[in-house]
Write a protein that holds these residues in place. Structure first.
Motif, PDB file in Angstrom:
ATOM      1  N   MET A   1      48.740  74.720  23.638  1.00 30.85           N
ATOM      2  CA  MET A   1      48.056  74.053  24.741  1.00 30.85           C
ATOM      3  C   MET A   1      48.808  72.765  25.080  1.00 30.85           C
ATOM      4  O   MET A   1      48.983  71.917  24.223  1.00 30.85           O
ATOM      5  N   PRO A   2      49.252  72.622  26.320  1.00 30.99           N
ATOM      6  CA  PRO A   2      49.991  71.406  26.685  1.00 30.99           C
ATOM      7  C   PRO A   2      49.080  70.178  26.685  1.00 30.99           C
ATOM      8  O   PRO A   2      47.893  70.268  27.002  1.00 30.99           O
ATOM      9  N   ARG A   3      49.670  69.056  26.336  1.00 28.79           N
ATOM     10  CA  ARG A   3      48.949  67.797  26.295  1.00 28.79           C
ATOM     11  C   ARG A   3      48.656  67.337  27.729  1.00 28.79           C
ATOM     12  O   ARG A   3      49.522  67.398  28.597  1.00 28.79           O
ATOM     13  N   VAL A   4      47.435  66.857  27.969  1.00 29.67           N
ATOM     14  CA  VAL A   4      47.015  66.377  29.296  1.00 29.67           C
ATOM     15  C   VAL A   4      47.306  64.885  29.383  1.00 29.67           C
ATOM     16  O   VAL A   4      46.857  64.099  28.560  1.00 29.67           O
ATOM     17  N   LEU A   5      48.079  64.498  30.406  1.00 32.76           N
ATOM     18  CA  LEU A   5      48.460  63.099  30.591  1.00 32.76           C
ATOM     19  C   LEU A   5      47.644  62.407  31.675  1.00 32.76           C
ATOM     20  O   LEU A   5      47.531  61.183  31.692  1.00 32.76           O
ATOM     21  N   PHE A   6      47.102  63.172  32.613  1.00 35.47           N
ATOM     22  CA  PHE A   6      46.294  62.631  33.705  1.00 35.47           C
ATOM     23  C   PHE A   6      45.325  63.716  34.130  1.00 35.47           C
ATOM     24  O   PHE A   6      45.722  64.869  34.303  1.00 35.47           O
ATOM     25  N   ASP A   7      44.071  63.367  34.274  1.00 38.49           N
ATOM     26  CA  ASP A   7      43.068  64.342  34.687  1.00 38.49           C
ATOM     27  C   ASP A   7      42.031  63.628  35.536  1.00 38.49           C
ATOM     28  O   ASP A   7      41.322  62.748  35.050  1.00 38.49           O
ATOM     29  N   ALA A   8      41.971  63.961  36.818  1.00 40.98           N
ATOM     30  CA  ALA A   8      41.019  63.330  37.735  1.00 40.98           C
ATOM     31  C   ALA A   8      40.217  64.412  38.436  1.00 40.98           C
ATOM     32  O   ALA A   8      40.781  65.380  38.938  1.00 40.98           O
ATOM     33  N   ILE A   9      38.912  64.228  38.455  1.00 38.71           N
ATOM     34  CA  ILE A   9      38.028  65.119  39.203  1.00 38.71           C
ATOM     35  C   ILE A   9      37.440  64.294  40.340  1.00 38.71           C
ATOM     36  O   ILE A   9      36.771  63.292  40.112  1.00 38.71           O
TER      37      ILE A   9
END
Length: 162
Positions: A1-9
């Motif tokens: 699973m790739p690491r999440v660096l930015f996540d905006a909803i």
């Protein structure tokens, strides 16, 4: 699973919650009942059905507004790619994938056009956050640009966590 660096909803803003809606509709119904009673007492009975019609129209308008509030967009930057997911009521879910190294984030704030944030790379582009205020769009674009700058910084891309 790739690491999440930015996540905006991103969600459209709705200023009136469920409690406020109930209070507003209660007040409108009460006022309409008083007007209908006064008109009925004065012998203007043909006005009475219209007192209920405006309540129905107001309720339908809020129903459409709350249905449209189910729209959201998710912008996610991982070690491998940037994805945009758009979910709307009764519309197929849409996905776009970009290679972050070449991605351009542009905020168009010309007065002649509506403000928009455009993500583009290799001939593919998508507008995001069309429902946000100009300040929110600028803040979102700034945060995404900061995340992309960190992604591009050595070592580029960040080493996968294993």
């Amino acid at each position: 699973m790739p690491r999440v660096l930015f996540d905006a909803i991103l969600h459209p803003h709705r200023s009136l919650g469920r409690g406020g809606f109930r209070l507003l509709m209660g007040a409108v119904i009460l006022i309409n009942l008083m007007v209908a009673g006064i008109c009925l007492a004065a012998g203007a009975w043909p006005v009475v059905p219209f007192c209920g019609l405006d309540v129905l129209v107001l309720w339908l308008a809020f129903r459409v507004n709350y249905r449209d509030a189910r729209l959201y967009e998710r912008v996610r930057l991982t070690e491998r790619d940037l994805t945009v997911q758009r979910v709307a009521w009764k519309a197929p879910e849409r996905h776009w994938t970009f290679q972050p190294y070449w991605l351009r984030v542009r905020v168009d704030d010309r007065p002649s056009r509506r403000h928009q944030v455009t993500l583009s790379s290799h001939g593919q582009s998508v507008e995001v956050g069309a429902f946000l205020s100009p300040e929110e769009r600028a803040e979102f674009a700034r945060a995404l640009n900061d995340a992309l700058r960190a992604w591009r910084a050595p070592p580029c891309p960040p080493a996968p966590a294993e």
